[in-house]
Design a protein around this motif. Sequence first.
Motif, PDB file in Angstrom:
ATOM      1  N   GLY A 155     -15.227  -2.150  19.768  1.00  0.00           N
ATOM      2  CA  GLY A 155     -16.757  -2.529  19.395  1.00  0.00           C
ATOM      3  C   GLY A 155     -17.469  -3.417  20.013  1.00  0.00           C
ATOM      4  N   ILE A 156     -16.751  -4.637  20.452  1.00  0.00           N
ATOM      5  CA  ILE A 156     -17.313  -5.578  21.005  1.00  0.00           C
ATOM      6  C   ILE A 156     -17.936  -5.032  22.514  1.00  0.00           C
ATOM      7  CG2 ILE A 156     -16.936  -7.774  22.128  1.00  0.00           C
ATOM      8  CD1 ILE A 156     -14.835  -8.312  19.805  1.00  0.00           C
ATOM      9  N   ASN A 189     -20.871   1.455  17.911  1.00  0.00           N
ATOM     10  CA  ASN A 189     -19.875   2.438  17.955  1.00  0.00           C
ATOM     11  C   ASN A 189     -19.095   2.730  16.528  1.00  0.00           C
ATOM     12  OD1 ASN A 189     -17.806   4.116  18.426  1.00  0.00           O
ATOM     13  ND2 ASN A 189     -16.934   3.241  20.183  1.00  0.00           N
ATOM     14  N   VAL A 190     -19.665   3.768  15.937  1.00  0.00           N
ATOM     15  CA  VAL A 190     -18.918   3.944  14.386  1.00  0.00           C
ATOM     16  C   VAL A 190     -17.677   5.221  14.786  1.00  0.00           C
ATOM     17  CG1 VAL A 190     -20.545   3.008  12.826  1.00  0.00           C
ATOM     18  CG2 VAL A 190     -20.525   5.502  13.550  1.00  0.00           C
ATOM     19  N   ILE A 192     -25.379   6.041  15.299  1.00  0.00           N
ATOM     20  CA  ILE A 192     -24.482   5.977  14.081  1.00  0.00           C
ATOM     21  C   ILE A 192     -24.282   7.596  13.971  1.00  0.00           C
ATOM     22  CG2 ILE A 192     -24.505   5.960  11.598  1.00  0.00           C
ATOM     23  CD1 ILE A 192     -25.873   3.251  11.866  1.00  0.00           C
ATOM     24  N   ILE A 193     -25.400   8.581  14.251  1.00  0.00           N
ATOM     25  CA  ILE A 193     -24.728   9.785  14.126  1.00  0.00           C
ATOM     26  C   ILE A 193     -23.676  10.211  15.064  1.00  0.00           C
ATOM     27  CG2 ILE A 193     -25.598  11.907  14.462  1.00  0.00           C
ATOM     28  CD1 ILE A 193     -28.420  11.103  13.184  1.00  0.00           C
ATOM     29  N   ALA A 204     -11.391  -1.943  11.889  1.00  0.00           N
ATOM     30  CA  ALA A 204     -11.655  -2.579  13.295  1.00  0.00           C
ATOM     31  C   ALA A 204     -13.154  -2.883  13.294  1.00  0.00           C
ATOM     32  CB  ALA A 204     -11.204  -1.912  14.317  1.00  0.00           C
ATOM     33  N   LEU A 205     -14.001  -2.193  12.939  1.00  0.00           N
ATOM     34  CA  LEU A 205     -15.514  -2.715  12.671  1.00  0.00           C
ATOM     35  C   LEU A 205     -15.690  -3.711  11.872  1.00  0.00           C
ATOM     36  CD1 LEU A 205     -17.461   0.734  12.474  1.00  0.00           C
ATOM     37  CD2 LEU A 205     -17.505  -0.822  14.378  1.00  0.00           C
TER      38      LEU A 205
END
Lengths: 393, 338
Positions: B64-65, B74-75, B128-129, B263-264
């Motif tokens: 994510g970072i 990044n979801v 997000i999509i 993790a997010l």
Amino acid sequence: MRRLAANQAVQEAKTAVEDQTPSQKNWLSAALQTLQEPSKNIWYAVRIPLIAIILALLVGAVILALSGADPIVAYQALFRGAFGSARYIQRTLEKATPLIFAGLAVAFGFKAGIFNIGAQGQLLMGALTAGFVGFAVKGLPPAIHIPLALVSGAVAGALFGAIPGALRAYSGAHEVITTIMLNYVAINITDYLSDGPLKDTSPGNIVARLPLIEPSAKIPLLGPVPVGFIIALVVAGLIAYVLERTTFGFEINSVGLNPHASTYAGMKTKLLIVSALVVSGLLAGVGGAVETQGVVGRFQPGFNTGLGFDGLTVALLGRNNPFGVILAALLLGAMRGGANLMQFDAKVSANIIDVIQGLMLLFVTADVLIRTVFRLRKDKTSEISLTTSWGGK
Amino acid sequence: MSAITQTAENNNRGKNKNWGTWGLAALITAVIIFAYFQNPNVTEAVLAATVRYSIPLILGALCGIYCERAGIVNVGIEGQMLMAAFLAYMVNVWTGNLLLALIVGVLTGAVIGLFLAFLSVSVKLNQIIGGTVINILATGITGFFYVVGSTTQGKLGPIVLGPLASLPIIGRALFSNAPITYMAFILVAVSQVVFFHTRWGLRTRAVGEHPRAADTLGINVFRTRYVSTIIGGALAGLAGAFLTLEGVGSFERGMTNGRGFIALAVMIFGKWNPIGAMLAALLFGFANALQTQLQFMGVNVAHQFIGMIPYVLTIVVVSGFIGRSRPPAAEGTPYEKE
């Protein structure tokens, strides 16, 4: 030709609207306008989703063929399982109902710039509370018991949505973190209650679940149409009305587009963020309640898994528009409903539905891909306002 | 560039003022030392479980970072982990070659990272999509192709680092682990240096904060975002490989079980800093390990309440101790060249 026909349909509907009494006219024209506003033409609004659905089914067929199944047999079974008989249609509608509520919940959040991943948890709380009111309150006539259970489910969902709303507004804790965490909290709470204090104590039961709800709390059928589905349609219309025609809706939209400008314009931004999540949670909660009272007949952990996340897909597929949400929920409901028969007749794992669902979402949202391939002009329907960052800028 | 100086200020402010975080760290350390003198074996087991539980979170948060520092939300970490876990497992089943399986896992993550970068940078799809699509597809594809009943010859075993492993309290938890665990800690240190002490890191952060300014200074925004998202994907792939090759040793449907989302949370909790994320992941892992241990010892509370602890703790900490955390400014918005 189809464009002409669609145009004609819109014209006819407009004339019909003009014949209505003023109050009806207002509501209907609002609905119609939402349908056609961005493009002035229904075909423009639906062509990209249509192509996307067909493409997704084609890619799904390739994957089915690769795995050694016959895609035609599988899709036939899927279609029959979704629409083949009154019973199947009823199941499709039953599957679509909670998806409409969950989709509306997520879409309403998006309108305010809130990414509510917590619809799942709010839905669970609603389902549990409706299940509790459904069995614990006795001796009421259905006309009171049904709405009472529904409303308590809604309140539970709204309260559970208020937590991340208040945290976001007053402490700055981002709703993505808090709603993810609250989903797990909801799972633990509902597991505890249905395996502890509220457990079904009927003889022989060892499963963690609540007792069956009273018949007076059960939402009935109208022919093959579950009444819950009708409620969902009404609520979708109501949400469209609120968003398009009320001050509250306007403020929600503007907070979603630019919270700083909204604060500057004198809106109570913090309160609006809380109320957006309250409404979002309320919608998810009703979704859970309808599922408990209309389909499952009791609360049982594990029966509502994934509905909240499907709500995210529905909201995005439906382009954040309440009427789009209905269509998207019907589509997903049909696929989820038909999957049983497909699994049984064509011996195809129901997971292919997830693949097709993901591809649909991809193609419908990445419409640039489709536009390039099919040489379609750009229209305004492709622009949807969503939360863009964790930061809530 | 002012945005970047501002970030630095924010970080410094965080370090100086965050008494809450230091207090919590001191409290936990004190509890661990006390517990060690009461019962060394159990304490060491809990600490080892803490590390085991936090590794996928650390790697996922690093993913994510890397993505977000370059401006890509990044979801889809959950999906990247799941696909990587699945393919690494399948390679292990087919060949029994653990190194090959590990490489395939990392590559899977990287390829999905490339896909996400393509969607977000080139197609300019809402990010997000894009991530949601990855999650749904990963659930569907792994569920569709996974066949129950396949077996492997083994998983990555621990490498004991000589006398270090017999240190009291932390020896067993930190110095007798399997390779991916060591890799994760090394990657945290490397990432911290890369992001805050190299030109590449500064440029990547600039792209995440103010792509227009970065572009004006001659940094290739598109390439930077592609590279970062692919590296991030590889890290998520490593997290997935950890699950099937080192942690659990086998695959099951939906086995990531929300770790990508946690993790997010860990990434935000750690304020987009590798070391911060590592500490947050360890805290989360500790809460989980403690929960399992209390349950095991038959503490007389319904296990669901203990099960809630890590999640409630995260909410409390995020809303109380950290307050408003600030993401990279240009995050989530596609960059349009003029």
